[in-house]
Structure formats: C-alpha cells, structure tokens
Design an enzyme around this catalytic site. Structure first.
Site, PDB file in Angstrom:
ATOM      1  N   LYS A 124      59.281  47.140  36.958  1.00  0.00           N
ATOM      2  CA  LYS A 124      58.424  45.989  37.283  1.00  0.00           C
ATOM      3  C   LYS A 124      59.043  45.283  38.470  1.00  0.00           C
ATOM      4  CE  LYS A 124      54.686  44.081  35.577  1.00  0.00           C
ATOM      5  NZ  LYS A 124      53.640  44.686  34.733  1.00  0.00           N
ATOM      6  N   ASP A 164      49.644  43.587  39.204  1.00  0.00           N
ATOM      7  CA  ASP A 164      49.805  42.802  37.972  1.00  0.00           C
ATOM      8  C   ASP A 164      49.274  41.403  38.344  1.00  0.00           C
ATOM      9  OD1 ASP A 164      51.182  42.975  35.139  1.00  0.00           O
ATOM     10  OD2 ASP A 164      51.820  41.043  35.934  1.00  0.00           O
ATOM     11  N   SER A 376      46.737  54.624  36.272  1.00  0.00           N
ATOM     12  CA  SER A 376      47.673  54.733  37.403  1.00  0.00           C
ATOM     13  C   SER A 376      48.327  56.118  37.399  1.00  0.00           C
ATOM     14  CB  SER A 376      48.765  53.667  37.303  1.00  0.00           C
ATOM     15  OG  SER A 376      48.310  52.431  37.798  1.00  0.00           O
TER      16      SER A 376
HETATM   17  P1  NDP Z   1      45.187  38.424  37.412  1.00  0.00           P
HETATM   18  O1  NDP Z   1      46.076  37.800  38.408  1.00  0.00           O
HETATM   19  O2  NDP Z   1      44.018  39.204  37.842  1.00  0.00           O
HETATM   20  O3  NDP Z   1      44.651  37.302  36.402  1.00  0.00           O
HETATM   21  C1  NDP Z   1      45.542  36.535  35.682  1.00  0.00           C
HETATM   22  C2  NDP Z   1      44.757  35.555  34.820  1.00  0.00           C
HETATM   23  O4  NDP Z   1      45.647  34.936  33.908  1.00  0.00           O
HETATM   24  C3  NDP Z   1      44.126  34.431  35.611  1.00  0.00           C
HETATM   25  O5  NDP Z   1      42.974  34.015  34.947  1.00  0.00           O
HETATM   26  C4  NDP Z   1      45.206  33.370  35.568  1.00  0.00           C
HETATM   27  O6  NDP Z   1      44.735  32.043  35.756  1.00  0.00           O
HETATM   28  C5  NDP Z   1      45.740  33.540  34.177  1.00  0.00           C
HETATM   29  N1  NDP Z   1      47.143  33.115  34.134  1.00  0.00           N
HETATM   30  C6  NDP Z   1      48.173  33.640  34.838  1.00  0.00           C
HETATM   31  N2  NDP Z   1      49.304  32.979  34.585  1.00  0.00           N
HETATM   32  C7  NDP Z   1      48.974  32.024  33.710  1.00  0.00           C
HETATM   33  C8  NDP Z   1      49.720  31.017  33.074  1.00  0.00           C
HETATM   34  N3  NDP Z   1      51.039  30.858  33.285  1.00  0.00           N
HETATM   35  N4  NDP Z   1      49.071  30.208  32.217  1.00  0.00           N
HETATM   36  C9  NDP Z   1      47.723  30.339  32.004  1.00  0.00           C
HETATM   37  N5  NDP Z   1      46.978  31.281  32.584  1.00  0.00           N
HETATM   38  C10 NDP Z   1      47.588  32.107  33.429  1.00  0.00           C
HETATM   39  O7  NDP Z   1      46.148  39.315  36.485  1.00  0.00           O
HETATM   40  P2  NDP Z   1      45.764  40.499  35.476  1.00  0.00           P
HETATM   41  O8  NDP Z   1      44.437  40.264  34.882  1.00  0.00           O
HETATM   42  O9  NDP Z   1      46.032  41.768  36.173  1.00  0.00           O
HETATM   43  O10 NDP Z   1      46.895  40.337  34.362  1.00  0.00           O
HETATM   44  C11 NDP Z   1      46.695  39.590  33.157  1.00  0.00           C
HETATM   45  C12 NDP Z   1      47.694  40.040  32.107  1.00  0.00           C
HETATM   46  O11 NDP Z   1      47.496  41.431  31.840  1.00  0.00           O
HETATM   47  C13 NDP Z   1      49.163  39.919  32.500  1.00  0.00           C
HETATM   48  O12 NDP Z   1      49.915  39.623  31.343  1.00  0.00           O
HETATM   49  C14 NDP Z   1      49.518  41.308  32.998  1.00  0.00           C
HETATM   50  O13 NDP Z   1      50.899  41.563  32.900  1.00  0.00           O
HETATM   51  C15 NDP Z   1      48.724  42.143  32.005  1.00  0.00           C
HETATM   52  N6  NDP Z   1      48.425  43.514  32.394  1.00  0.00           N
HETATM   53  C16 NDP Z   1      47.798  43.800  33.578  1.00  0.00           C
HETATM   54  C17 NDP Z   1      47.487  45.105  33.888  1.00  0.00           C
HETATM   55  C18 NDP Z   1      46.726  45.463  35.116  1.00  0.00           C
HETATM   56  O14 NDP Z   1      46.415  46.645  35.283  1.00  0.00           O
HETATM   57  N7  NDP Z   1      46.383  44.525  35.989  1.00  0.00           N
HETATM   58  C19 NDP Z   1      47.885  46.221  33.007  1.00  0.00           C
HETATM   59  C20 NDP Z   1      48.477  45.806  31.760  1.00  0.00           C
HETATM   60  C21 NDP Z   1      48.738  44.503  31.500  1.00  0.00           C
HETATM   61  P3  NDP Z   1      45.042  31.258  37.119  1.00  0.00           P
HETATM   62  O15 NDP Z   1      44.094  31.853  38.117  1.00  0.00           O
HETATM   63  O16 NDP Z   1      44.777  29.839  36.802  1.00  0.00           O
HETATM   64  O17 NDP Z   1      46.483  31.515  37.458  1.00  0.00           O
HETATM   65  O1  2IT Z   2      51.625  45.858  32.880  1.00  0.00           O
HETATM   66  C1  2IT Z   2      51.111  46.904  33.327  1.00  0.00           C
HETATM   67  O2  2IT Z   2      51.038  47.940  32.653  1.00  0.00           O
HETATM   68  C2  2IT Z   2      50.579  46.880  34.696  1.00  0.00           C
HETATM   69  N1  2IT Z   2      50.574  45.830  35.318  1.00  0.00           N
HETATM   70  C3  2IT Z   2      50.061  48.138  35.316  1.00  0.00           C
HETATM   71  C4  2IT Z   2      51.181  48.948  35.888  1.00  0.00           C
HETATM   72  C5  2IT Z   2      50.763  50.161  36.676  1.00  0.00           C
HETATM   73  O3  2IT Z   2      51.688  50.808  37.196  1.00  0.00           O
HETATM   74  O4  2IT Z   2      49.586  50.469  36.774  1.00  0.00           O
END
Ligand code: NDP
Ligand code: 2IT
Length: 444
Positions: A124, A164, A376
């Site tokens: 990460k 992420d 991925s």
């Molecule tokens: P994005 O940046 O697209 O969206 C994040 C969302 O979470 C936004 O709505 C944001 O709100 C909110 N958020 C972020 N930080 C906080 C916080 N501290 N408190 C409250 N709300 C918060 O990210 P993703 O959708 O990609 O990721 C969301 C989660 O999913 C994370 O935990 C990530 O690690 C996990 N994840 C993502 C993957 C991926 O493929 N993208 C894969 C697996 C897991 P705001 O705009 O107000 O910050």
């Molecule tokens: O938390 C996760 O699994 C991710 N943000 C996706 C990682 C990836 O390599 O696609």
C-alpha cells in the site's frame, strides 16, 4: 505463538501506530489456534516475519499550486509481502495518511490478495496530500511529482500500485503518464488504467460489485435473497457508487450515502437517475452529498453517520473505523441481518464483537472487498498477454472469484453449530497460502 505476546511486543516497538496494531491484533487472534497446529511455523518465526513489512519507502513530494505557492507532502510505499506474487495494492491520497494507516492497509492487503486465488503479494502507499478543492492542473502536478520518486521502487513484476481513497482513474492516468516518461517503458505497472491505455473493463465497478456478490453468497447460506432488502451504504466514492448500482439493479432499496460532512436519507431508495446524478456530482464536479440531498429534496444529516437508520443490510464503504461499538449495537437493535465491508477495516474491534455475538452475517473487508484487487489482478493478466477481455468475461471471472473467496471462508471458518465465522475463515485461509510459500522459500 501466543497472540497476546506478539501483539504486546509490536505495541512496544511501534507505539504510535494504533491502526496497524488493530489490524494485526484481529488477524493474530483469529489464526492463533491454526498456527499452533504447525510447530514448523513457530520454528521459522513466521508470525513476526509476516507482521513486519518487508520494506518501507518514504519520500518528500514537492509541488507548486496554481498561485505558485510551493508545498511539501510525504509520499510512502509499504511493500509488505511478496511471498506469493509481486507487491500489489492501492495508493491513498488523504490528509489522514500516515505510516500506521498504510502499514495496516498493506498488512490487510497481503491476506486479501492471498484470498483472491491470484498470484499477488501485499502493498500500500500514498500521501498526506489532500485532493479536496485542488484544480485539475494541481492534481496533475502532484501526481507527476509523486511518481518521479515512486517509479524507482515499482515495476510490472515488482510492485503494481492502483487506486484507493483519493486516487481514481484521473490520478492513475497522470501517474501512468509520468511513469512512462521517466522509464521509457510501456508496461502494466499500474492497474485501474483507462480503457484506451491498457485498463480492464469492470475494474471501476469491481469492488462494489464484488461486495454485493459476496453478500449474496452469505445471504444464500440462510436462504435469503437481496431483492426487496433495505440497505444502508456509507461513502459516496468509487466503492459506494458501484455497491449502490449493483444492489439497486438486484432489486434492493439503498436508502443512504454519505461523505465526511454528513449523510443523505432517501426513504424511496436510489434510482438509476439519482445515481447518475450522484456520480456526476462526485466524479466530475467533486461536490458534496449535501448538494445531492438538496437537488432531490432529501433529508440530509450533517456531522453524522448513517448507522442509525433502520435497515436489513449495512455496507460500510467509506473508511476505517467508521462503525463503533455503539453504532453496531444500534444496527443490531434495528434488525440488521448482514454487514459486508466494502471499506478496509470500517468496523472497530468493539463493533466486530457486537456483530459476531449477535449472530448476524458479518464479512470482513479482506474477503468482501477483494473484488477490486481481483480485477486488478485480471488487468495484470490481460496486460501480460497484450489482450483485453469483454466486460462479461471479466464480470464472470470476478463473480467466480468472490464465490471462491466465500468458499475459503466457509472452509476455515465453519463453527460446530454450522454458523460461519468469516473473520476466522478469511484470516486463516489468507494466512495459510502465504505461510506455505514463506516456508518453501526459506529464511529471506
Ligand atoms: P473514494 O476516494 O472514491 O471515496 C471515499 C469516500 O469515503 C468518500 O465518500 C469520502 O468522503 C469518504 N471518506 C473518506 N475518508 C473519510 C473519513 N475520514 N471520514 C468519513 N468519510 C470519509 O475511495 P474508494 O471508494 O475507492 O474507497 C473507499 C473505501 O474502500 C476505502 O476504505 C478503501 O480503502 C476501500 N477499498 C477501495 C477499493 C478500490 O478499488 N477503490 C478496493 C477495496 C477497498 P469525502 O469526499 O468527504 O472525503
Ligand atoms: O484496498 C484495496 O484492495 C484497493 N484499494 C485496491 C488495490 C488494487 O491493487 O487494486
């Protein structure tokens, strides 16, 4: 191995890393019994070697904003384990990013990637850069500066970053452009790329869709269908959007979404039209969910999380530790039957305990959100053979992987009474594959 001793030792060595200790503790407590059936693991001190990242890079990122003001941010890449494949995991750009958070995420990623059935190690990275309110040129300059350091440590067969929080398709494009410029190499060094330059169909959808596929598997163990269920989702980013889309298309009613300022409640549930508006608002205009609520005349609750709204199913899809013990109790009291994590570690240890004691179906993120990294892995495969698969083909493979992850959880997590401990199942299954590879590769 005594989990409590290993944890106490890590707490002493890394006293300022609470999220890292939290993630390690949950895993160690659930694999302790299985680990101790293998004296050869203990002799090889596998457990400590698996808890501590193999390598950590830290660097300064200096960039100039549109007013010519110069800023410095921290950049990081944690290469946790490459026992079963090249390091693999996302990049997070968020002001809260620090070593503890990235170490927890890299640790979790190692087990998650092991569960996917694909050959990927765990990593990460990211930065404490805050993308909120930045112009497009500022984002581009930051990504370029970040990559001008990171490129030295990554590679298609070495370490393959992705998105992420705060890193989506736009950022991956800018990062890829700089990687290509400084290395002169056109390789699959990042995933989540645009379709025109080596990306995979279904990668944007994969985490959200995968979580719903996993949820369906869990519900099926009790003969329950997702259709007609009321669902509470947190977040409004990549994971939340495609979670909402798939749930809605399967006939569920999704009544909330949120950002860090507050949440929206919609008793009628999302429609295609509302979701299209939310996607445009978040992905193009980078607005707040408050504007979404105002546009559709919906209830907006500032400064709160959605867990107090009555639901059958909760899908946390924003960030770590976003459901505490009290909120977990409220969900249970309101009749929630399943919690499937889209985010990484969204439930605190207190919340997990409440879920497990209540008997509801609870899936830890490393199992239920593994769809993103799985696709991925499929993107890496397509890049390797210089070919691309149809959306249907990728979606079918994703679906199949989520079924296999569920089966692994059942294999290692089935209780004598027939119920399934998904935390134990995911952790033991993820651990066993990495452990076997480490044993075979000697003391390195
Ligand atoms: P994005 O940046 O697209 O969206 C994040 C969302 O979470 C936004 O709505 C944001 O709100 C909110 N958020 C972020 N930080 C906080 C916080 N501290 N408190 C409250 N709300 C918060 O990210 P993703 O959708 O990609 O990721 C969301 C989660 O999913 C994370 O935990 C990530 O690690 C996990 N994840 C993502 C993957 C991926 O493929 N993208 C894969 C697996 C897991 P705001 O705009 O107000 O910050
Ligand atoms: O938390 C996760 O699994 C991710 N943000 C996706 C990682 C990836 O390599 O696609």
């Amino acid at each position: 191995m005594k989990a409590s001793e290993v944890i106490a030792n890590l707490e002493k060595r890394f006293p300022n890393e609470p999220e890292y200790i939290q993630a390690v503790s949950v895993v160690l407590n659930s694999i302790e019994e299985e680990y101790n059936k293998h004296p050869e693991f203990e002799k090889a001190n596998l457990i400590e070697r698996l808890c501590i990242p193999e390598r950590i890079y830290q660097f300064r990122v200096t960039w100039q904003d549109d007013n010519h003001v110069i800023h410095t941010n921290m950049g990081y890449r944690i290469q946790h384990s490459n026992a079963i494949g090249p390091y693999k995991g996302g990049l997070r750009f968020h002001p809260s990013v620090n070593l503890s958070i990235l170490k927890f995420l890299a640790f979790e990623q190692t087990f998650k990637n092991s569960l996917t059935t694909l050959p990927m190690g765990g990593a990460k990275g990211g930065s404490d850069f805050d993308p909120a309110g930045k112009s497009d040129p500022e984002i581009m300059r930051f990504c370029q500066q970040f990559m001008s350091e990171l490129y030295q440590y990554i590679g298609a067969d070495v370490d393959v970053p992705a998105g992420d929080i705060g890193v989506g398709g736009r950022e991956i494009g800018y990062l890829y452009g700089m990687y290509k410029k400084v290395t002169h190499a056109y390789t699959g060094v990042l995933t989540g790329k645009g379709l025109s330059f080596g990306g995979s169909l279904i990668r944007p959808e994969a985490t959200g869709y995968g979580n719903i596929y996993f949820l369906q598997e869990m519900l099926a163990t009790k003969g329950i269908d997702i259709e007609g269920k009321t669902i509470v989702v947190s977040g409004s980013g990549n994971v939340a959007q495609y979670t909402i889309q798939k749930a809605m298309r399967l006939g569920a009613k999704v009544v909330t979404c949120s950002d860090h300022n507050g949440y929206v409640y919609d008793p009628e549930g999302f429609t295609e039209e509302k979701l299209a508006y939310l996607m445009e608002l978040k992905n193009v205009r980078h607005g707040r969910v408050k504007e979404y609520a105002e546009h559709f005349g919906l209830k907006y609750v500032a400064g709160a999380r959605p867990w107090g709204e009555k639901c059958d199913i909760a899908l946390p899809s924003a960030t770590q530790n976003e459901i505490n013990e009290e909120e977990a109790k409220t969900l249970v009291k309101n009749g929630c039957i399943a919690v499937s994590e889209g985010a990484n570690m969204p439930s605190t240890p207190g919340a997990i305990k409440v879920f497990q004691e209540s008997g509801l179906l609870y899936a830890p993120g490393k199992a239920s959100n593994a769809g993103g990294v799985s696709v991925s892995g499929l993107e890496m495969a397509q890049n390797s053979v210089r070919y691309s698969w149809s959306a249907e083909e990728v979606d079918n493979k994703l679906h199949d992987i989520m079924r296999q992850i569920h089966a692994s959880c059942v294999k290692y997590g089935k209780n004598p009474d027939g119920s399934i401990n998904y935390v134990k199942g995911a952790n033991v299954a993820g651990f066993m594959k990495v452990a076997e590879a480490m044993m075979a590769q000697g003391v390195v």
